[in-house]
Scaffold this motif. Structure first.
Motif, mmCIF file in Angstrom:
data_model
loop_
_atom_site.group_PDB
_atom_site.id
_atom_site.type_symbol
_atom_site.label_atom_id
_atom_site.label_comp_id
_atom_site.label_asym_id
_atom_site.label_seq_id
_atom_site.Cartn_x
_atom_site.Cartn_y
_atom_site.Cartn_z
ATOM 1 N N ASP A 155 0.819 -1.211 0.000
ATOM 2 C CA ASP A 155 0.000 0.000 0.000
ATOM 3 C C ASP A 155 0.854 1.263 0.000
ATOM 4 O O ASP A 155 0.403 2.315 -0.458
ATOM 5 C CB ASP A 155 -0.926 0.016 1.213
ATOM 6 N N ALA A 156 2.079 1.177 0.504
ATOM 7 C CA ALA A 156 2.966 2.336 0.512
ATOM 8 C C ALA A 156 3.394 2.743 -0.893
ATOM 9 O O ALA A 156 3.939 3.839 -1.082
ATOM 10 C CB ALA A 156 4.206 2.048 1.362
ATOM 11 N N ASP A 157 3.109 1.887 -1.884
ATOM 12 C CA ASP A 157 3.558 2.137 -3.251
ATOM 13 C C ASP A 157 2.457 2.694 -4.149
ATOM 14 O O ASP A 157 2.626 2.742 -5.365
ATOM 15 C CB ASP A 157 4.132 0.851 -3.843
ATOM 16 N N VAL A 158 1.344 3.132 -3.553
ATOM 17 C CA VAL A 158 0.286 3.822 -4.292
ATOM 18 C C VAL A 158 -0.099 5.077 -3.511
ATOM 19 O O VAL A 158 0.044 5.131 -2.294
ATOM 20 C CB VAL A 158 -0.959 2.937 -4.510
ATOM 21 N N PHE A 159 -0.582 6.076 -4.227
ATOM 22 C CA PHE A 159 -0.858 7.352 -3.565
ATOM 23 C C PHE A 159 -1.999 7.268 -2.560
ATOM 24 O O PHE A 159 -2.023 8.014 -1.580
ATOM 25 C CB PHE A 159 -1.125 8.456 -4.595
ATOM 26 N N ASP A 160 -2.954 6.358 -2.801
ATOM 27 C CA ASP A 160 -4.072 6.192 -1.878
ATOM 28 C C ASP A 160 -4.637 4.788 -2.056
ATOM 29 O O ASP A 160 -5.302 4.516 -3.057
ATOM 30 C CB ASP A 160 -5.150 7.243 -2.142
ATOM 31 N N HIS A 169 -3.255 -4.648 -9.925
ATOM 32 C CA HIS A 169 -1.992 -4.061 -9.466
ATOM 33 C C HIS A 169 -1.830 -4.091 -7.952
ATOM 34 O O HIS A 169 -0.715 -3.926 -7.459
ATOM 35 C CB HIS A 169 -1.792 -2.620 -9.962
ATOM 36 N N VAL A 170 -2.923 -4.266 -7.209
ATOM 37 C CA VAL A 170 -2.833 -4.210 -5.755
ATOM 38 C C VAL A 170 -3.494 -5.404 -5.071
ATOM 39 O O VAL A 170 -3.525 -5.470 -3.843
ATOM 40 C CB VAL A 170 -3.466 -2.909 -5.215
ATOM 41 N N VAL A 199 7.673 7.001 -3.062
ATOM 42 C CA VAL A 199 8.393 6.740 -4.308
ATOM 43 C C VAL A 199 7.398 6.213 -5.335
ATOM 44 O O VAL A 199 6.756 5.183 -5.100
ATOM 45 C CB VAL A 199 9.522 5.701 -4.124
ATOM 46 N N TYR A 200 7.287 6.898 -6.470
ATOM 47 C CA TYR A 200 6.440 6.443 -7.564
ATOM 48 C C TYR A 200 7.253 6.391 -8.854
ATOM 49 O O TYR A 200 8.239 7.108 -9.023
ATOM 50 C CB TYR A 200 5.241 7.380 -7.773
ATOM 51 N N SER A 201 6.801 5.548 -9.786
ATOM 52 C CA SER A 201 7.455 5.457 -11.097
ATOM 53 C C SER A 201 6.473 5.623 -12.247
ATOM 54 O O SER A 201 6.889 5.721 -13.403
ATOM 55 C CB SER A 201 8.166 4.108 -11.239
ATOM 56 N N TYR A 202 5.167 5.641 -11.934
ATOM 57 C CA TYR A 202 4.126 5.735 -12.958
ATOM 58 C C TYR A 202 3.055 6.711 -12.487
ATOM 59 O O TYR A 202 2.640 6.701 -11.324
ATOM 60 C CB TYR A 202 3.478 4.364 -13.201
ATOM 61 N N LYS A 212 0.213 16.429 -9.669
ATOM 62 C CA LYS A 212 -0.298 16.272 -8.295
ATOM 63 C C LYS A 212 0.466 15.186 -7.532
ATOM 64 O O LYS A 212 0.224 14.977 -6.343
ATOM 65 C CB LYS A 212 -1.782 15.902 -8.335
ATOM 66 N N ASN A 213 1.357 14.496 -8.232
ATOM 67 C CA ASN A 213 2.115 13.373 -7.677
ATOM 68 C C ASN A 213 1.200 12.284 -7.129
ATOM 69 O O ASN A 213 1.411 11.744 -6.037
ATOM 70 C CB ASN A 213 3.101 13.822 -6.588
ATOM 71 N N LEU A 214 0.207 11.931 -7.919
ATOM 72 C CA LEU A 214 -0.703 10.837 -7.587
ATOM 73 C C LEU A 214 -0.287 9.629 -8.435
ATOM 74 O O LEU A 214 -0.783 9.424 -9.545
ATOM 75 C CB LEU A 214 -2.153 11.245 -7.866
ATOM 76 N N GLY A 215 0.641 8.873 -7.925
ATOM 77 C CA GLY A 215 1.240 7.829 -8.739
ATOM 78 C C GLY A 215 1.275 6.472 -8.088
ATOM 79 O O GLY A 215 0.649 6.213 -7.052
ATOM 80 N N MET A 216 2.022 5.574 -8.727
ATOM 81 C CA MET A 216 2.229 4.208 -8.256
ATOM 82 C C MET A 216 3.695 3.840 -8.480
ATOM 83 O O MET A 216 4.342 4.368 -9.395
ATOM 84 C CB MET A 216 1.383 3.195 -9.043
ATOM 85 N N ARG A 217 4.191 2.928 -7.683
ATOM 86 C CA ARG A 217 5.522 2.359 -7.942
ATOM 87 C C ARG A 217 5.314 0.939 -8.434
ATOM 88 O O ARG A 217 5.095 0.016 -7.655
ATOM 89 C CB ARG A 217 6.374 2.379 -6.672
#
Length: 288
Positions: A155-160, A169-170, A199-202, A212-217
């Motif tokens: 869960d730490a790898d998605v914005f929400d 993906h989750v 940390v996000y990559s997508y 908005k930095n609403l991403g996923m790693r």
């Protein structure tokens, strides 16, 4: 040695950006995903400019979809397209290529998306990951599995996390399939270096998600212990996601032994947007 992985979302469309980025960052080994080109088209487009930059390459492609490549300035031997036991959908797709680069077997991987939980494509994704696990378990070489895994490990790898409920993906089966690679001694080197940081990559193209930095790693480098212990920097090249006509993914960068830019990260440059309040933002596809 700098290793990078980048889902370019069409090598042809991204060619000027890719070549400029290679000249700027000078990675020794590059794993590309979603080239969306046949082998012949990739070679026609990239043979000369890559040679000028000092790279040899290997590519496994198909027209319009998928496609993976390896670029290397430190050797490219024992090239293997796909892996033993890889399933198809229904035919074998261009989703995996590996080679030995300076003593490390590097894999460029584009894991199936899964589309919708419990769909045929979702089952294919889990079968593909199980087959990959079996294949790499039989390899004694130091290795790095690099690419778009289409799974956020936690869960730490998605914005929400609340925004992704009911989506691929989750889901627990996907995350469990990914976690099994740790049983082989493989280390998620970015998360090990940045255990608490965002940390996000997508980032989705829509709704200003990047700004908005609403991403996923979901782009990862999983390295065997002997490789992971050489890591001196691990970061996301967020600069490559900026500007006109980017991929929706940013490169993941890992420096072994020497870090030319120092121990930077986790995302370079860092985002200016503050973290959002959980439950305050929906995914773009939920708003249409």
């Amino acid at each position: 040695m700098r290793i990078a992985t980048w889902n370019v979302n069409s090598a042809k469309q991204r060619a000027p950006r890719l070549l400029a980025w290679l000249a700027q960052r000078r990675p020794a080994v590059v794993c590309l995903q979603e080239t969306k080109l046949t082998d012949e088209a990739f070679a026609e487009l990239f043979t000369e400019p890559l040679a000028e930059l000092g790279y040899e390459f290997a590519h496994a492609g198909q027209s319009a979809w998928n496609g993976v490549a390896l670029l290397s300035s430190v050797g490219l031997t024992d090239v293997r397209r796909s892996f033993p036991g890889a399933p198809g959908f229904p035919d074998l797709e261009a989703r995996a290529i590996s080679a030995v680069c300076d003593g490390v077997r590097v894999h460029s991987l584009y894991v199936p998306n899964g589309r919708v939980p419990d769909s045929d494509h979702y089952a294919y994704k889990l079968e593909w990951l199980a087959a990959l696990h079996a294949a790499v378990a039989d390899d004694d070489l130091p290795m790095a599995l690099c690419g778009d895994f289409n799974i956020a490990p936690t869960d730490a790898d998605v914005f929400d996390p609340a925004a992704y409920v009911g989506h691929t993906h989750v889901t627990p089966p996907e995350r469990a399939a990914l976690a099994r690679f740790a049983d082989l001694g493989l280390v998620d080197v970015v998360r090990r270096r940045w255990s608490e940081e965002i940390v996000y990559s997508y980032w989705d193209y829509r709704a200003g998600m990047f700004h908005k930095n609403l991403g996923m790693r979901i782009d990862l480098i999983l390295a065997s212990a002997s490789v992971a212990d050489r890591v001196t920097a691990a970061w996301i090249d967020r600069e490559a996601r900026k500007g006109k006509g980017p991929s929706d993914h940013a490169p993941v960068m890992v420096d072994l032994d020497v870090a030319p830019d120092g121990d930077i990260g986790p995302m370079v440059p860092p985002p200016s947007a503050r973290p959002t309040k959980p439950g305050s933002t929906r995914l773009p596809q939920q708003s249409t």
